[in-house]
Scaffold this active site. Structure first.
Site, mmCIF file in Angstrom:
data_model
loop_
_atom_site.group_PDB
_atom_site.id
_atom_site.type_symbol
_atom_site.label_atom_id
_atom_site.label_comp_id
_atom_site.label_asym_id
_atom_site.label_seq_id
_atom_site.Cartn_x
_atom_site.Cartn_y
_atom_site.Cartn_z
ATOM 1 N N MET A 47 -7.012 5.880 -1.389
ATOM 2 C CA MET A 47 -8.277 6.308 -0.984
ATOM 3 C C MET A 47 -9.158 5.483 -0.173
ATOM 4 O O MET A 47 -10.196 5.590 0.256
ATOM 5 C CB MET A 47 -9.035 7.408 -1.721
ATOM 6 C CG MET A 47 -8.307 8.563 -2.165
ATOM 7 S SD MET A 47 -9.530 10.050 -2.651
ATOM 8 C CE MET A 47 -10.403 9.304 -3.942
ATOM 9 N N ALA A 51 -10.736 1.432 0.457
ATOM 10 C CA ALA A 51 -11.817 0.529 -0.439
ATOM 11 C C ALA A 51 -10.876 -0.434 -1.511
ATOM 12 O O ALA A 51 -11.037 -0.466 -2.727
ATOM 13 C CB ALA A 51 -12.970 1.154 -1.139
ATOM 14 N N LEU A 52 -10.007 -0.944 -0.717
ATOM 15 C CA LEU A 52 -8.788 -1.369 -1.469
ATOM 16 C C LEU A 52 -9.248 -2.611 -2.568
ATOM 17 O O LEU A 52 -10.229 -3.392 -2.122
ATOM 18 C CB LEU A 52 -7.526 -1.892 -0.709
ATOM 19 C CG LEU A 52 -7.076 -0.807 0.190
ATOM 20 C CD1 LEU A 52 -5.991 -1.417 1.124
ATOM 21 C CD2 LEU A 52 -6.408 0.406 -0.583
ATOM 22 N N HIS A 75 -4.629 -2.059 -6.053
ATOM 23 C CA HIS A 75 -3.866 -1.759 -4.943
ATOM 24 C C HIS A 75 -2.924 -2.434 -4.384
ATOM 25 O O HIS A 75 -1.719 -2.065 -4.212
ATOM 26 C CB HIS A 75 -4.953 -0.934 -3.831
ATOM 27 C CG HIS A 75 -5.791 -0.277 -4.171
ATOM 28 N ND1 HIS A 75 -7.274 -0.280 -4.154
ATOM 29 C CD2 HIS A 75 -5.749 1.329 -4.397
ATOM 30 C CE1 HIS A 75 -7.856 0.956 -4.423
ATOM 31 N NE2 HIS A 75 -6.746 1.905 -4.842
ATOM 32 N N GLN A 115 -1.819 2.971 -13.636
ATOM 33 C CA GLN A 115 -1.919 3.652 -14.607
ATOM 34 C C GLN A 115 -3.353 4.125 -15.157
ATOM 35 O O GLN A 115 -3.840 4.913 -15.955
ATOM 36 C CB GLN A 115 -1.418 2.830 -15.936
ATOM 37 C CG GLN A 115 -1.455 3.354 -17.373
ATOM 38 C CD GLN A 115 -1.161 2.800 -18.426
ATOM 39 O OE1 GLN A 115 -0.113 2.060 -18.685
ATOM 40 N NE2 GLN A 115 -2.159 2.395 -19.429
ATOM 41 N N LYS A 116 -4.267 3.411 -14.283
ATOM 42 C CA LYS A 116 -5.670 3.666 -14.522
ATOM 43 C C LYS A 116 -5.923 5.318 -14.753
ATOM 44 O O LYS A 116 -6.763 5.913 -15.175
ATOM 45 C CB LYS A 116 -6.459 3.167 -13.673
ATOM 46 C CG LYS A 116 -8.220 3.195 -14.098
ATOM 47 C CD LYS A 116 -9.075 2.601 -12.981
ATOM 48 C CE LYS A 116 -9.214 3.102 -11.737
ATOM 49 N NZ LYS A 116 -9.798 4.456 -11.679
ATOM 50 N N GLN A 136 -3.678 11.869 -13.552
ATOM 51 C CA GLN A 136 -3.010 11.927 -12.260
ATOM 52 C C GLN A 136 -1.478 11.672 -12.245
ATOM 53 O O GLN A 136 -0.365 12.486 -11.620
ATOM 54 C CB GLN A 136 -3.890 11.226 -11.123
ATOM 55 C CG GLN A 136 -3.299 11.162 -9.748
ATOM 56 C CD GLN A 136 -3.991 10.402 -8.795
ATOM 57 O OE1 GLN A 136 -5.085 10.854 -8.559
ATOM 58 N NE2 GLN A 136 -3.606 9.216 -8.632
ATOM 59 N N MET A 178 -10.336 -2.394 -12.362
ATOM 60 C CA MET A 178 -10.609 -2.349 -10.968
ATOM 61 C C MET A 178 -10.703 -0.836 -10.620
ATOM 62 O O MET A 178 -9.593 -0.001 -10.822
ATOM 63 C CB MET A 178 -9.499 -3.250 -10.282
ATOM 64 C CG MET A 178 -9.744 -4.565 -10.554
ATOM 65 S SD MET A 178 -8.434 -5.694 -9.597
ATOM 66 C CE MET A 178 -9.174 -7.256 -9.951
#
Length: 284
Positions: A30, A32-33, A37, A148-149, A153, A184
């Site tokens: 989404m 805002a890397l 990411h 994994q955060k 999902q 992060m």
């Protein structure tokens, strides 16, 4: 790196790659890397011939309109960060491009979405599954990469891949953390300096829970001590802290000391920002 904004444009590229026998990696984001990411993109570039990175703030997975409005959007900075990562195509569609008409189909993941994020964010995983399935159809990846955060999902997406027979491999990478342990997250940008200084307490709470479980504490004992630890910091409003089976994500019974692979998952509000984190622990 090419930037595409239409579904037809992306489909044309992926069809050509497939016909040439090239393997496609997909990294859905989404925007805002951050470094988490970028590590996914680099991994995709190592393991595939071409890489699609999608940036799309998906409105259907937000049950809080204000959270959707405030979600960081940094398209130019994101494109710059992707330049040297091995990204082949940045897919950055509009809401109208992804949803030319309202969706009526609904996903139901049963018990998997009735706990943690699913319990506190009604409709969230329906929105996640809808947009990820669209991205799978448009990019036709051989592998798709997730962090994994977002443990729940990832579990939902793996279930969707299995149930709908998507011909791809979901790949999960460990959570990337700041030097002080904070996971992060794009939402970290919204924290004030004072809140940012407190935020590492969330990971410290998970580390405390890990130590207690390794010492054979019961679920109830761990819950009590973690809650007490976070209550020392009134800026933190704990939404949930769950000790769950790492495969099913169902909560463990209070009475016994857990064994096997256990997921420790929490969500909390800090400075008006909702943060999540988790660790997976292997217990003898």
């Amino acid at each position: 790196m090419e930037i595409l904004q239409t579904a037809a444009g992306l489909q044309a590229r992926t069809e050509g790659w497939r016909q040439n026998g090239q393997r496609i990696g997909l990294v859905p984001t989404m925007g805002a890397l951050h470094e988490g990411h970028l590590q996914l993109v680099r991994a995709a570039a190592r393991e595939n011939d071409v890489v699609v990175v999608s940036i799309f703030v998906n409105p259907t997975q937000f049950n809080n309109p204000e959270d959707f409005r405030l979600y960081p959007r940094l398209p130019e900075a994101d494109a710059t960060l992707l330049q040297d990562t091995g990204c082949t195509v940045l897919f950055a569609p509009s809401v109208e491009e992804m949803y030319p008409q309202p969706t009526v189909m609904r996903f139901d993941f049963g018990a998997l979405e009735q706990v943690m994020e699913g319990a506190h964010r009604p409709g969230h995983f329906n929105g996640v599954a809808t947009v990820v399935s669209k991205l799978f159809h448009l990019s036709r990846p051989h592998r798709a990469y997730f962090g994994q955060k977002d443990l729940q999902q990832v579990a939902v997406i793996r279930q969707m891949v299995a149930d709908l027979s998507f011909d791809l491999e979901p790949v999960t990478f460990p959570t990337v953390r700041e030097a002080d342990g904070l996971a992060m997250s794009s939402r970290n940008r919204r924290l004030s300096p004072q809140a940012r200084a407190v935020a590492p307490r969330l990971y410290q709470a998970l580390e405390l829970a890990t130590r207690l479980l390794q010492q054979h504490a019961t679920v109830a004992e761990v819950q009590q001590q973690v809650t007490a630890f976070l209550q020392q910091h009134p800026e933190i409003e704990l939404e949930y802290f769950d000790i769950s089976n790492a495969r099913t994500l169902q909560p463990l019974e209070d009475g016994a000391a857990p064994a096997g692979q256990v997921a420790l998952c929490l969500a909390a509000w800090l400075d008006g920002v909702r943060l999540i984190d988790n660790v997976v622990v292997n217990l003898a």
